[in-house]
Motif scaffolding. Structure first.
Motif, PDB file in Angstrom:
ATOM      1  N   GLU A 161      36.001  29.162   9.402  1.00  0.00           N
ATOM      2  CA  GLU A 161      37.689  28.995  10.010  1.00  0.00           C
ATOM      3  C   GLU A 161      36.021  29.490  11.097  1.00  0.00           C
ATOM      4  O   GLU A 161      35.275  30.152  11.379  1.00  0.00           O
ATOM      5  CB  GLU A 161      37.316  30.688   9.635  1.00  0.00           C
ATOM      6  N   ASN A 162      36.313  28.928  12.460  1.00  0.00           N
ATOM      7  CA  ASN A 162      35.941  28.769  13.574  1.00  0.00           C
ATOM      8  C   ASN A 162      36.189  29.687  14.227  1.00  0.00           C
ATOM      9  O   ASN A 162      37.355  29.769  15.054  1.00  0.00           O
ATOM     10  CB  ASN A 162      35.909  27.444  14.430  1.00  0.00           C
ATOM     11  N   VAL A 163      35.110  30.627  15.406  1.00  0.00           N
ATOM     12  CA  VAL A 163      35.541  31.451  16.146  1.00  0.00           C
ATOM     13  C   VAL A 163      34.270  30.947  17.814  1.00  0.00           C
ATOM     14  O   VAL A 163      33.166  30.568  17.097  1.00  0.00           O
ATOM     15  CB  VAL A 163      35.203  32.870  15.945  1.00  0.00           C
ATOM     16  N   TYR A 164      35.307  29.887  18.405  1.00  0.00           N
ATOM     17  CA  TYR A 164      34.503  29.495  19.515  1.00  0.00           C
ATOM     18  C   TYR A 164      34.803  29.967  21.130  1.00  0.00           C
ATOM     19  O   TYR A 164      35.587  30.366  21.195  1.00  0.00           O
ATOM     20  CB  TYR A 164      35.470  27.552  19.763  1.00  0.00           C
ATOM     21  N   VAL A 165      33.720  30.524  21.564  1.00  0.00           N
ATOM     22  CA  VAL A 165      33.178  30.763  23.046  1.00  0.00           C
ATOM     23  C   VAL A 165      32.638  30.216  23.835  1.00  0.00           C
ATOM     24  O   VAL A 165      31.165  29.900  23.891  1.00  0.00           O
ATOM     25  CB  VAL A 165      32.716  32.321  22.476  1.00  0.00           C
ATOM     26  N   ARG A 219      33.547  24.511  31.148  1.00  0.00           N
ATOM     27  CA  ARG A 219      34.763  24.583  30.220  1.00  0.00           C
ATOM     28  C   ARG A 219      35.176  23.891  29.444  1.00  0.00           C
ATOM     29  O   ARG A 219      34.160  22.388  29.240  1.00  0.00           O
ATOM     30  CB  ARG A 219      36.022  23.721  31.417  1.00  0.00           C
ATOM     31  N   LYS A 220      34.981  23.864  28.050  1.00  0.00           N
ATOM     32  CA  LYS A 220      35.446  22.800  27.093  1.00  0.00           C
ATOM     33  C   LYS A 220      37.291  22.229  26.883  1.00  0.00           C
ATOM     34  O   LYS A 220      38.070  23.266  27.020  1.00  0.00           O
ATOM     35  CB  LYS A 220      35.351  23.474  25.162  1.00  0.00           C
ATOM     36  N   HIS A 221      37.465  21.379  26.648  1.00  0.00           N
ATOM     37  CA  HIS A 221      39.210  21.308  26.295  1.00  0.00           C
ATOM     38  C   HIS A 221      38.710  20.405  25.087  1.00  0.00           C
ATOM     39  O   HIS A 221      37.912  19.303  24.595  1.00  0.00           O
ATOM     40  CB  HIS A 221      39.031  19.780  27.457  1.00  0.00           C
ATOM     41  N   VAL A 280      31.384  13.544  23.974  1.00  0.00           N
ATOM     42  CA  VAL A 280      32.589  13.791  23.686  1.00  0.00           C
ATOM     43  C   VAL A 280      32.361  14.571  21.611  1.00  0.00           C
ATOM     44  O   VAL A 280      31.779  13.129  21.600  1.00  0.00           O
ATOM     45  CB  VAL A 280      33.225  12.890  23.402  1.00  0.00           C
ATOM     46  N   THR A 281      32.456  15.776  21.680  1.00  0.00           N
ATOM     47  CA  THR A 281      32.413  15.561  19.782  1.00  0.00           C
ATOM     48  C   THR A 281      33.875  15.020  19.424  1.00  0.00           C
ATOM     49  O   THR A 281      35.419  15.125  19.610  1.00  0.00           O
ATOM     50  CB  THR A 281      32.619  17.039  20.022  1.00  0.00           C
ATOM     51  N   ALA A 282      33.741  13.824  18.769  1.00  0.00           N
ATOM     52  CA  ALA A 282      35.079  12.823  18.647  1.00  0.00           C
ATOM     53  C   ALA A 282      35.740  14.005  17.147  1.00  0.00           C
ATOM     54  O   ALA A 282      35.143  14.644  16.293  1.00  0.00           O
ATOM     55  CB  ALA A 282      34.126  12.103  17.086  1.00  0.00           C
ATOM     56  N   LEU A 283      37.364  13.640  17.134  1.00  0.00           N
ATOM     57  CA  LEU A 283      38.274  14.244  15.848  1.00  0.00           C
ATOM     58  C   LEU A 283      37.243  14.524  14.990  1.00  0.00           C
ATOM     59  O   LEU A 283      37.203  13.044  14.877  1.00  0.00           O
ATOM     60  CB  LEU A 283      39.045  13.708  16.399  1.00  0.00           C
ATOM     61  N   HIS A 284      37.418  15.260  14.431  1.00  0.00           N
ATOM     62  CA  HIS A 284      36.715  15.634  12.977  1.00  0.00           C
ATOM     63  C   HIS A 284      37.377  17.169  12.693  1.00  0.00           C
ATOM     64  O   HIS A 284      37.915  18.197  13.277  1.00  0.00           O
ATOM     65  CB  HIS A 284      35.452  15.707  13.000  1.00  0.00           C
ATOM     66  N   ARG A 285      36.584  17.672  11.162  1.00  0.00           N
ATOM     67  CA  ARG A 285      37.762  18.833  10.768  1.00  0.00           C
ATOM     68  C   ARG A 285      36.378  19.377   9.836  1.00  0.00           C
ATOM     69  O   ARG A 285      35.369  18.610   9.411  1.00  0.00           O
ATOM     70  CB  ARG A 285      38.806  18.862   9.917  1.00  0.00           C
ATOM     71  N   ASP A 286      36.689  21.049   9.836  1.00  0.00           N
ATOM     72  CA  ASP A 286      35.349  21.662   9.478  1.00  0.00           C
ATOM     73  C   ASP A 286      35.675  22.350   8.426  1.00  0.00           C
ATOM     74  O   ASP A 286      37.226  23.032   8.306  1.00  0.00           O
ATOM     75  CB  ASP A 286      35.062  22.346  10.562  1.00  0.00           C
ATOM     76  N   ASN A 287      35.299  22.984   6.766  1.00  0.00           N
ATOM     77  CA  ASN A 287      35.322  23.461   6.096  1.00  0.00           C
ATOM     78  C   ASN A 287      35.092  24.621   6.535  1.00  0.00           C
ATOM     79  O   ASN A 287      34.155  25.600   5.581  1.00  0.00           O
ATOM     80  CB  ASN A 287      34.990  23.141   4.582  1.00  0.00           C
ATOM     81  N   ARG A 342      22.148  13.500  26.503  1.00  0.00           N
ATOM     82  CA  ARG A 342      21.849  14.113  25.906  1.00  0.00           C
ATOM     83  C   ARG A 342      22.677  15.828  25.622  1.00  0.00           C
ATOM     84  O   ARG A 342      23.180  16.429  26.596  1.00  0.00           O
ATOM     85  CB  ARG A 342      20.372  14.718  25.843  1.00  0.00           C
ATOM     86  N   TYR A 343      22.583  16.155  23.948  1.00  0.00           N
ATOM     87  CA  TYR A 343      22.809  17.186  23.721  1.00  0.00           C
ATOM     88  C   TYR A 343      22.565  18.266  23.052  1.00  0.00           C
ATOM     89  O   TYR A 343      21.529  17.781  21.867  1.00  0.00           O
ATOM     90  CB  TYR A 343      24.186  16.899  23.264  1.00  0.00           C
ATOM     91  N   ALA A 344      22.578  19.610  22.801  1.00  0.00           N
ATOM     92  CA  ALA A 344      21.668  20.265  22.255  1.00  0.00           C
ATOM     93  C   ALA A 344      22.231  20.757  21.282  1.00  0.00           C
ATOM     94  O   ALA A 344      23.893  21.524  22.100  1.00  0.00           O
ATOM     95  CB  ALA A 344      21.079  21.736  22.950  1.00  0.00           C
TER      96      ALA A 344
HETATM   97  O1  LIG Z   1      31.913  21.758  21.457  1.00  0.00           O
HETATM   98  C1  LIG Z   1      31.557  20.458  20.732  1.00  0.00           C
HETATM   99  O2  LIG Z   1      31.157  19.722  21.447  1.00  0.00           O
HETATM  100  C2  LIG Z   1      32.244  20.949  19.515  1.00  0.00           C
HETATM  101  C3  LIG Z   1      32.567  21.849  18.848  1.00  0.00           C
HETATM  102  C4  LIG Z   1      32.460  21.730  17.497  1.00  0.00           C
HETATM  103  O3  LIG Z   1      32.841  20.333  16.962  1.00  0.00           O
HETATM  104  C5  LIG Z   1      33.023  23.346  16.340  1.00  0.00           C
HETATM  105  O4  LIG Z   1      32.710  24.129  16.693  1.00  0.00           O
HETATM  106  O5  LIG Z   1      32.946  22.604  15.091  1.00  0.00           O
END
Ligand SMILES: O=C(O)CCC(=O)C(=O)O
Ligand SMILES: O=C(O)CCC(=O)C(=O)O
Lengths: 362, 362
Positions: free
Chosen positions: A193-197, A202-204, A184-191, A135-137
């Motif tokens: 700009e992302n600031v991830y906190v 931990r996230k790898h 696990v979030t699979a390899l992908h790309r987004d259009n 399960r993942y929110a």
């Molecule tokens: O934290 C994740 O599992 C994925 C994060 C991600 O793909 C994103 O922030 O665009």
């Protein structure tokens, strides 16, 4: 026969890595808008260690606190057999042949506290027991300003240096992610700009620049979705005509194959969905010999682990694979801000061009 | 047969123009470092009207003033028959065949005042008379801080918003350009961020982004250079063996053909030079049917004329063709600042990739 542009794709990857290195820049404090803009201009990631240590979220979001705030409020949960939400997944057709599909999770509302209890139980005890559903929110639909709006006051409304640099546009989405080590979030790309906190656990991240598109093996995948089975005895209506199909004879219908972690007792079934196919990377930098293209070996992924309080600038169009480790309490929690990317200028059309050329080498 | 990547090159040009338009942004005041950085990030030009009207140079550089300051100091002058310094130029070989070469100007030191008198005389009176040789002070080797250092105090040492944005690096070169309406700088690109400032007269820029490389027909040209002839009677030593060649028989040796404006009485002769060939654009956006590629018709050049006091940001790697109109006094004067471009990041390797692919379509 090698087409002439193949050398060009290889040259691009080699020169990109030569010019940029493969180690992420680490900043000790948040950048000014101009300093950030220099990174955005280069489409180059960085991490700021400890930048969010003083956030209210970082200081207060214990499991008890979150349960006290959200209680039994229903929240949208992505459910998969193996932590593979939105991931290329083998699907076994009724005739026994197998193909990769883009597997979307089963989504259902769960009371927040029970979701958290399930997650923590799995994190703390389940590794020794048989695997169960994951399960993942992870709704990534601006959920922190909607479903989880009670928590929104504990994070900054925006990342000031990003907002100022990108032209006073506010974040397009602010997302909360709550999961555990099995997602696990699979390899992908987004259009975006992302600031991830990172807040807890931990996230790898494994990162690849858009210039490496020829390595990731983007293919068109049919969409699929997990559904909870109505019970093994119940007949399936695979063609949607309202009538259960006759059992295929003489072979028994094969169980769906979703990966080595599949628990045969799970009641999740992968079904094909109608709708357009999804262009998706099927190469996994952690299994470099599987689904590789002849360019994959030239890709030098950048790896970075975020600890609580760390902030990552993930530039638009970068490929990213994300796995997680849970906190001592058994959760992994992060917040990210998506800002509109710049489609004018040179970067987007040039990146699209490389992608098109890479697609034509198949 | 159309190779598949050709469509990709066409798509790139079309989508680039769709996303960016073809009209230059006009600013009414100089940008802040961050505003500038947004343009640099997009690799997008702009013009600031009147930004240098208050410069001492703009206010003082009359012909009399310049002569008073520089007097008869020797300055390096580019001399060509038709204003074609550093331009693709037809060269007629001894056997009568013709090919394009990269024609460098004859360079010689001239007393500054006589150079200016010649230029003005040509600008004011020569159009009615037969054409003569064309002179252009265009050394682009940081000449304003060297040859013309007496004039350097009249311009800012640097462009503050560019210097700050690009990371506190000072200008790599500050160049002075003094010429007249007969000089045209052929379409080319530089690996510099360029801030170009008009002081006297007008400059007419035709601009094309790096995404349009497939339109400009870059080919390898042998280098050549104009030399002053030692006299028509003197025999030429074309093969460099120290001995004059025998006259070819029965045809008379053809005169070099440098273009429609060639004055047969000029004593300038184009000679091949040893050395590596020069990759150079041979398409001229003002003669779109000549030397065109199948992509040329998709290019939508951006045009901008600089008046005295106007400032142009010309992003790195943009193709530019520059022609000029002289001031009422008969001169065209400009100053430009070259700043190091960013080679790391995505833009340079992606641009090189497109260039390589475009080169392979030939
Ligand atoms: O934290 C994740 O599992 C994925 C994060 C991600 O793909 C994103 O922030 O665009
Ligand atoms: O002013 C000119 O003639 C050419 C200017 C130019 O090519 C440059 O500034 O790079």
């Amino acid at each position: 026969m090698e087409a002439p542009y193949e050398d060009a794709l290889a040259e691009l990857m080699i020169s990109y890595h030569e010019l940029n290195g493969t180690v992420i820049d680490e900043l000790t404090e948040e950048p000014s808008p101009l300093e950030f803009m220099r990174y955005a201009a280069r489409n180059t990631p960085f991490v700021v260690r400890g930048a969010a240590l003083d956030w209210e979220a970082t200081q207060t979001w214990s499991v008890d606190y979150l349960k006290a705030v959200l209680g039994d409020d229903p929240v949208n949960i992505a459910v998969t057999p193996a932590g593979n939400a939105d991931a290329p997944t083998p699907y076994t057709h009724p005739d026994g042949t197998t193909s990769l599909v883009f597997a979307k999770p089963h989504e259902e509302d769960q009371p927040f506290s029970s979701f958290l209890d399930y997650l923590i139980d799995q994190e703390k005890h389940r590794p020794q027991r048989a695997p169960a559903e994951v399960r993942y929110a992870q709704t990534q639909n601006d959920n922190l300003r909607n479903e989880y709006s009670l928590l929104y006051p504990q994070v900054p409304r925006t990342i000031p240096w990003a907002r100022v640099a990108l032209g006073a546009r506010d974040a397009d989405a602010v997302n909360l992610w709550i999961g555990g080590a099995r997602s696990v979030t699979a390899l992908h790309r987004d259009n975006y700009e992302n600031v991830y906190v990172q807040i807890r656990g931990r996230k790898h991240f494994v990162l690849l620049p858009p210039a490496c598109v020829a390595a990731v093996n983007e293919v068109e995948l049919r969409p699929g979705r997990y559904r909870r089975r109505r019970g093994k005895a119940e007949k399936r209506d695979g063609d949607g005509d309202g009538e259960p199909e006759p059992e295929p004879e003489p072979e028994p219908e094969p169980e769906p194959q979703v990966g080595p972690d599949l628990d045969p007792d799970l009641d999740l079934e992968l079904e094909l969905e109608d709708g357009p196919s999804v262009p998706f990377a099927i190469w996994d930098p952690d299994k470099p010999d599987v689904n590789a293209t002849r360019y994959s070996r030239l890709a030098q992924p950048m790896r970075v682990t975020l600890n609580p309080g760390d902030m990552l600038y993930l530039p638009c169009m970068w490929y990213h694979k994300v796995s997680q480790s849970s906190s001592p309490e058994g959760v992994c929690i992060a917040v990210n801000y998506w800002y509109d990317m710049e489609f004018s200028g040179a970067l987007y059309p040039l990146t699209t061009f490389v992608r098109t050329v890479a697609g034509k080498t198949k």
